[in-house]
Enzyme design. Sequence first.
Site, mmCIF file in Angstrom:
data_model
loop_
_atom_site.group_PDB
_atom_site.id
_atom_site.type_symbol
_atom_site.label_atom_id
_atom_site.label_comp_id
_atom_site.label_asym_id
_atom_site.label_seq_id
_atom_site.Cartn_x
_atom_site.Cartn_y
_atom_site.Cartn_z
ATOM 1 N N HIS A 71 8.680 34.626 -56.719
ATOM 2 C CA HIS A 71 7.469 35.352 -57.162
ATOM 3 C C HIS A 71 7.197 34.864 -58.381
ATOM 4 O O HIS A 71 7.791 34.817 -59.175
ATOM 5 C CB HIS A 71 7.888 36.705 -57.124
ATOM 6 N N ARG A 128 -2.591 40.730 -61.218
ATOM 7 C CA ARG A 128 -3.592 39.448 -61.150
ATOM 8 C C ARG A 128 -4.700 39.800 -60.189
ATOM 9 O O ARG A 128 -5.718 39.140 -60.446
ATOM 10 C CB ARG A 128 -2.611 38.332 -60.939
#
Lengths: 530, 214, 414
Positions: A315, A335
């Site tokens: 990740h 994000r």
Amino acid sequence: MKRGLSLQAALAAYRPDAELAPLPEQIDPDRLLSFFHPDHLRDSVTTLTVGPNAGAHCQRELADLLQAEAVIDEVDLAGVPVTDTDVLVIGGGGAGCAAALAAAEHGARVLLATKLRLGDSNTVMAEGGIQAAIEPGDSAQKHMQDTLRAGHHAGDPALVAAMVGDGPEVIHWLIRQGMQFDQTDSGDLHTRRAGGTSAPRIVHCRDYTGLEMMRVLREAVAQHRGIEVWDQHPAVELLSNERGQKCVGAVLSSLADRSLRIVRTRSVILATGGLGRLHLNGFPTSNHLGATGDGLVLAYRMGARLCELDSFQYHPTGLVNPPYLSGKLVTEGIRAAGALLLNAQGQRFVDELQPRDIVCAAIIRECREGRGIHPDVGGVGVWLDTPRLERSQPGLLERQFPKLLARTRVAGIDPRSEPILVYPTLHYQNGGAVIDVDGATTVPGLYAAGEVAGGIHGRNRIMGNALLEIIGFGRRAGIAAALSGHDRGPKKITLEHVNRARRALALAGLPLARRAPQVLPPYAAMGKDS
Amino acid sequence: MTDSATPGGGTVELVIDGVAVRAEPHMTIVEAAWAGGVPRVTGVGCLEGVCGSCRILLRHGPDVSVALACETFAEQGIEALFLPAPTAVRHQYELTDFTDGWDIQARFKEIFPEASRCRHCHGCVRSCPKGIVVEEGIALAAAGRFREAGEAFLECVMCELCDTACPEQIAPAHVGLFCRRITAFFHLRPPNLIHRLEELRQEPFSSAGEKESS
Amino acid sequence: MSRLNANLLHPCQRVGDNLARWREAGGGEALRLGAANPAAILAAVKDADLRGLGGSGFPVWRKWEAVASEAPRPDKYLVCNGNEDEPGTFKDRLLLEETPHQVIEGALLAALAVGANRVVLYVNPDLTRSLAALQAALARWHNTEFLQLAGDALGQAITVELVPSSGHYIGGEETAALEWIEGKFPFPRGKPPYPAQYGVHGCPTLINNVETLANIPAIVRHGADWFRAQSTGRGTGSKLYSLSGDVLHPGVYELPMGTTLGDLIFVHGGGLLSGKPLKAVFTGGPSNTLLTPADLDVSLDFDSLRERGAALGTGAMIVVSEGTGMVKRVAEYARFFAHSSCGQCISCKTGTATISRLLDRIDTGRGTAADLATLESLCRMLPGTGRCHLVNGVAQLLDSSFRHFRQEYRQALK
């Protein structure tokens, strides 16, 4: 002298309102991956020599476990109490609970055995959300294309079709279990767009989606009259019929005193999750303590074929600082909401919503090429620019990401005024046991669901497909296991498959010293006595 | 995991599960237990404060409190004790047994008769590692304000320390979860999802891939 | 035995609410003496070295002096604590049921001694017969000259009120009693301030146990020397022992303070059931330490027991013979106390609940070595961390049972 900037220097230079240069031209994704993605680190991959995947590539740490000796012998089973049930579910995370509930809904007596406490899983930590194509401009077809493309077309289209087709019904089922999701003012489910996808499709419950899902499923399982739960009972071996060709049960070991129990059953569903706690290539992990790849080990010894054993997801935004949270996630949702990634020079270096493997490789490139930020206590990372996000959408962090704020508060960091240092962390096992659309493995009587199963995400998973997969395929496996043939049960329950595997190891000249499954990482098992 | 250097140096001495341990001050109780070789620590899960497993009793001078070990740091002279996992669920209900949204409050009183007996000892509030206003949540639930009560429990990790703390056996964590579940079960009716479900009912999704395999 | 039931439980005192018979036997005489010279009451009690018989063993005169020295604000309270609820203790209920006049007279004498104008008789409502007898007796008092007499001596009217308690065990803790009398849940208060300074509604308050107050009339009537002579060993006066468990004749025995454990069990209690050997005695109610056959010679008074690391407490003696499982017994008592914890202190509620849970697990064959180790840690961590003594009592009980019967715990493990 380290290259890059110290944390203090980088913080001093940081301005949330600094002008950003345009994103530099990106190099070819395949080149980026092959140079910088951890899967491609030198010596990280080996070739399996025995078992159903002999000849296939596999991460070295995993291969050592897949080609290890069992932890029990036949003599250990003398006098061990036997429990009968229709369906044994191994694993108490989201997939295990969904499987248990589905099997019980279809009339089976279910025993759910879990290594830690019911609900201790990666599911409970999932923050971002769950994918389901429900928005007007979206469709299952688009969802399928996004999934296959992000997975570099290594996924099985039949499995992907099954998963994306289940999407809306999975959300419906979860709401019927009592799970809440965030809504818009008009009452629609609120959606966010995940990296590498063509439409907003992530539904979520603030940044507590996994927690909300897990506590609801745990309660539903605990309340269900047809399901019995054994906490702290990891499976240490499967059991086979007299020919070693069908799975007919499992051997469980109490974590408290290591006493053994045999469970005899028509079907076993493996829902044991992933293997982050093996810390492949020395990476930190976002995974919970029990993620040691036990399910893969048990399935492989039983003769089940696995896939994509050399492909893992890192990740992009694992925490670097403080050390005790090293490797823990900052959700991709942030994000998706607009947060940017900046290097030590305060510049963007990648489109933040590219698939996870690309973003990961880009972060590793920045750090390796001297544009990383180094805290005193070790590690390196880049900025996740949360203050800039807060400036552009005041109050957003508190409203939509309370978990991030709660966790960083404990560590004395306020992401609204200070950017967060992040670096890729070992997150997810892209492959796993080969299954069909019913969750059946290549071994009769043995099913797999959730992270332990493979074939859906190809070689890279997009955000939100994990939570969808565990419920969709958990339920598929539960139903199939409950409805599978009502034969008279096995004549014998044996360790025939263990003998077979041992023979293969000996013939291949492999050492028999190492034993698996590991159950807990070595640092957590320290000082353990009985 | 636990081998990073300590800024400033200096170790602390504490007791975990009866074992004297020396640890770095930035270590959590879980890390200190591992580093100190404390045997039989099985109540550990996510290591980030959301699974609610690593419940500890903590003695700090004359003060005793409860906490999660993965979010509590080693300190000089403290004693920590891992508590056994919570007891089994005592309150039985299945959401599918609910058919009429109008009688939720009556059903709630049958399932959780203790919820209206809060004696306001604040034990639950003081026990909550997530700072949830447990007592207020219970009062809202007892008044039938299930949506608001459930919202109070948003950050609940089901460590059930409040259940152990409650002298009236209210099981606040489960009351909170009931409130959240019943709210979703009866009131979450999102048009975008319902519309897509209806479309799929008319024309189920099929793809080339699925046809091949079936 | 001539020294059995010589005073508080003398047949002439055991007349129920019959006022005439009580007066025939000299009832009310002490109140006349006390009203004539209130200052002498405290002096006599001090000379008599009467101790708090509800379990504390604290010198009564000290509490009295503290309350007497406070000015009324505007009232001063005397609370007679009859919440008796501890397993194995059943003496106060007998005094209330069979000698209610003696108790009321004692309460009024105490009120005079400290200058209290409000007397509250605080009684556990589960003791229905005691409550009824006290109520009937009090009704008769309102038709006598006694309340007027006492009021005159005090210089203001005295009210006597019967307040049924909450029935919670914790309501017997003195500050918890104050809360309940004020109309609130009986949570123990933090101390200081003590009730003598800040009691019911902030007024100076004296709170004494039923048995303590029942002793006052005889002390006033017969004098401190007489009272001291009632004891056979250390300590003064007599004591009501609640004897129960595996003895032939369980019951309440009033005996000289300092009677030996052996005499209580074998002379008065008729020895053990079926002639089995003695295994242990839970003293003072089970929130204390255990005695074993080696302690049969101990004098049952506050100081002698303290020297053995035990405590007299309420004078309850629960006798268990060989063949009784200690783990099960301790588990039962721990469950009672865990259930009784009020919830204010995390150490007490979560601590006792954990103890109870682990003991149950061990008792039912599901316990592990880790559970036993956790219990041992709790014994060390919990004492001294609660507002009241509940958590200390449970830790003490557990610790004591570990000291004498560790082997039984080990054998019960999985």
